[in-house]
Design a protein around this motif. Structure first.
Motif, PDB file in Angstrom:
ATOM      1  N   LYS A 165       0.819  -1.216   0.000  1.00  0.00           N
ATOM      2  CA  LYS A 165       0.000   0.000   0.000  1.00  0.00           C
ATOM      3  C   LYS A 165       0.856   1.270   0.000  1.00  0.00           C
ATOM      4  O   LYS A 165       0.399   2.319  -0.444  1.00  0.00           O
ATOM      5  CB  LYS A 165      -0.925   0.003   1.212  1.00  0.00           C
ATOM      6  CG  LYS A 165      -2.009  -1.069   1.143  1.00  0.00           C
ATOM      7  CD  LYS A 165      -2.884  -1.062   2.385  1.00  0.00           C
ATOM      8  CE  LYS A 165      -3.944  -2.154   2.321  1.00  0.00           C
ATOM      9  NZ  LYS A 165      -4.788  -2.194   3.546  1.00  0.00           N
ATOM     10  N   LEU A 166       2.074   1.143   0.517  1.00  0.00           N
ATOM     11  CA  LEU A 166       2.974   2.306   0.538  1.00  0.00           C
ATOM     12  C   LEU A 166       3.761   2.452  -0.750  1.00  0.00           C
ATOM     13  O   LEU A 166       4.618   3.339  -0.861  1.00  0.00           O
ATOM     14  CB  LEU A 166       3.939   2.183   1.721  1.00  0.00           C
ATOM     15  CG  LEU A 166       3.316   2.252   3.121  1.00  0.00           C
ATOM     16  CD1 LEU A 166       4.371   2.003   4.185  1.00  0.00           C
ATOM     17  CD2 LEU A 166       2.635   3.601   3.351  1.00  0.00           C
ATOM     18  N   GLY A 167       3.513   1.578  -1.718  1.00  0.00           N
ATOM     19  CA  GLY A 167       4.210   1.686  -2.991  1.00  0.00           C
ATOM     20  C   GLY A 167       5.543   0.963  -3.042  1.00  0.00           C
ATOM     21  O   GLY A 167       6.374   1.249  -3.895  1.00  0.00           O
ATOM     22  N   ARG A 168       5.768   0.043  -2.106  1.00  0.00           N
ATOM     23  CA  ARG A 168       6.975  -0.786  -2.069  1.00  0.00           C
ATOM     24  C   ARG A 168       8.272   0.019  -1.950  1.00  0.00           C
ATOM     25  O   ARG A 168       9.148  -0.057  -2.804  1.00  0.00           O
ATOM     26  CB  ARG A 168       7.047  -1.659  -3.315  1.00  0.00           C
ATOM     27  CG  ARG A 168       6.208  -2.916  -3.204  1.00  0.00           C
ATOM     28  CD  ARG A 168       6.968  -3.975  -2.440  1.00  0.00           C
ATOM     29  NE  ARG A 168       6.064  -4.784  -1.612  1.00  0.00           N
ATOM     30  CZ  ARG A 168       6.480  -5.588  -0.660  1.00  0.00           C
ATOM     31  NH1 ARG A 168       7.744  -5.698  -0.390  1.00  0.00           N
ATOM     32  NH2 ARG A 168       5.629  -6.260   0.066  1.00  0.00           N
ATOM     33  N   PRO A 169       8.429   0.812  -0.875  1.00  0.00           N
ATOM     34  CA  PRO A 169       9.732   1.432  -0.635  1.00  0.00           C
ATOM     35  C   PRO A 169      10.755   0.355  -0.273  1.00  0.00           C
ATOM     36  O   PRO A 169      10.388  -0.801  -0.009  1.00  0.00           O
ATOM     37  CB  PRO A 169       9.472   2.354   0.561  1.00  0.00           C
ATOM     38  CG  PRO A 169       8.327   1.706   1.279  1.00  0.00           C
ATOM     39  CD  PRO A 169       7.472   1.093   0.201  1.00  0.00           C
ATOM     40  N   GLN A 170      12.021   0.704  -0.268  1.00  0.00           N
ATOM     41  CA  GLN A 170      13.058  -0.232   0.153  1.00  0.00           C
ATOM     42  C   GLN A 170      12.729  -0.758   1.547  1.00  0.00           C
ATOM     43  O   GLN A 170      12.276  -0.019   2.423  1.00  0.00           O
ATOM     44  CB  GLN A 170      14.418   0.464   0.191  1.00  0.00           C
ATOM     45  CG  GLN A 170      15.562  -0.439   0.629  1.00  0.00           C
ATOM     46  CD  GLN A 170      16.874   0.314   0.792  1.00  0.00           C
ATOM     47  OE1 GLN A 170      16.908   1.547   0.801  1.00  0.00           O
ATOM     48  NE2 GLN A 170      17.970  -0.406   0.914  1.00  0.00           N
ATOM     49  N   CYS A 171      12.945  -2.049   1.753  1.00  0.00           N
ATOM     50  CA  CYS A 171      12.649  -2.668   3.045  1.00  0.00           C
ATOM     51  C   CYS A 171      13.840  -3.488   3.508  1.00  0.00           C
ATOM     52  O   CYS A 171      14.395  -4.287   2.740  1.00  0.00           O
ATOM     53  CB  CYS A 171      11.415  -3.562   2.935  1.00  0.00           C
ATOM     54  SG  CYS A 171      10.989  -4.405   4.482  1.00  0.00           S
TER      55      CYS A 171
END
Length: 230
Positions: A165-171
């Protein structure tokens, strides 16, 4: 200036350290490259610095998911003392207080924001995060994504969907101990994309086990009192 050189400069200027601990430099370089990753590093090995330092070398906000309010507060207080732009959002705050900090995130007031996993359950909170420039999400105590961990904090299991939902930021997921099965669970639940993996070992030199044989229960408690007194 290369990213890792900038990180070394921030390491000295903000944290007062001359050099990295074993295993830190490689992890920080991988994080600065923008890759997803999982990090297993013993307690006391400098795990927190692995995401704090990259956050200070970039623009945008780094979200740090942490399950324990006391631990979260300790880290935030320590960073505030170093004049780092940091805050936290958890159940100790009212919604107006949370909203105020979310507005600060939109303005770029913070580089690091510590968040309890339960916050991602609220639709209003997720909607507000859409307007925040999120650079990275660091999942601390990532073993909570596997086996008994999600019984302790079931909201960890929702983090993969939250990242979508957050747009797939770096994790980047971090923990002190994780078996191969747990590491697989972490990668699968978070849906990490071609992640790097760093394992610095599991040794805890500050911990030891000593066994004393006793014949009776009364002796056990006497021995325990003696040990505690020592």
């Amino acid at each position: 200036m290369l990213p890792i050189e900038k990180a070394r400069q921030v390491l000295k200027e903000v944290f007062g350290f001359e050099d990295f601990l074993d295993g830190q430099e490689t992890v920080i370089a991988d994080i600065l490259s923008g890759r997803d990753g999982s990090v297993v590093m013993p307690t006391g090995g400098g795990k927190s610095l692995c995401y704090q330092l990259p956050a200070l070398c970039r623009e945008g906000v780094t979200l740090v998911v942490s399950p324990l309010i006391a631990l979260m507060k300790d880290q935030v207080d320590a960073l505030v003392e170093r004049k780092v732009a940091v805050t936290l959002i958890n159940s100790t705050l009212s919604w107006p207080e949370q909203r105020e900090r979310l507005e600060g995130m939109k303005r770029g007031d913070y580089r690091l924001v510590y968040i309890a996993p339960e916050r991602f359950r609220a639709a209003s909170f997720m909607e507000a995060l859409r307007e925040v420039p999120i650079e990275m999400v660091a999942i601390d105590e990532a073993h909570c994504l596997s086996q008994w961990g999600h019984d302790f904090r079931p909201d960890y299991m929702r983090l993969g969907a939250a990242l979508d939902k957050l747009g797939r930021p770096q994790c980047v997921a971090l923990t002190a101990t994780a078996t191969p099965i747990v590491r697989d669970d972490i990668r699968n639940v978070l849906k990490l994309r071609e992640p790097f993996e760093s394992i610095s070992g599991f040794e805890r030199p500050n911990l030891s086990f000593t066994i004393t044989a006793v014949e009776k229960v009364a002796q056990k408690y006497a021995r325990l009192k003696h040990v505690l007194k020592e």
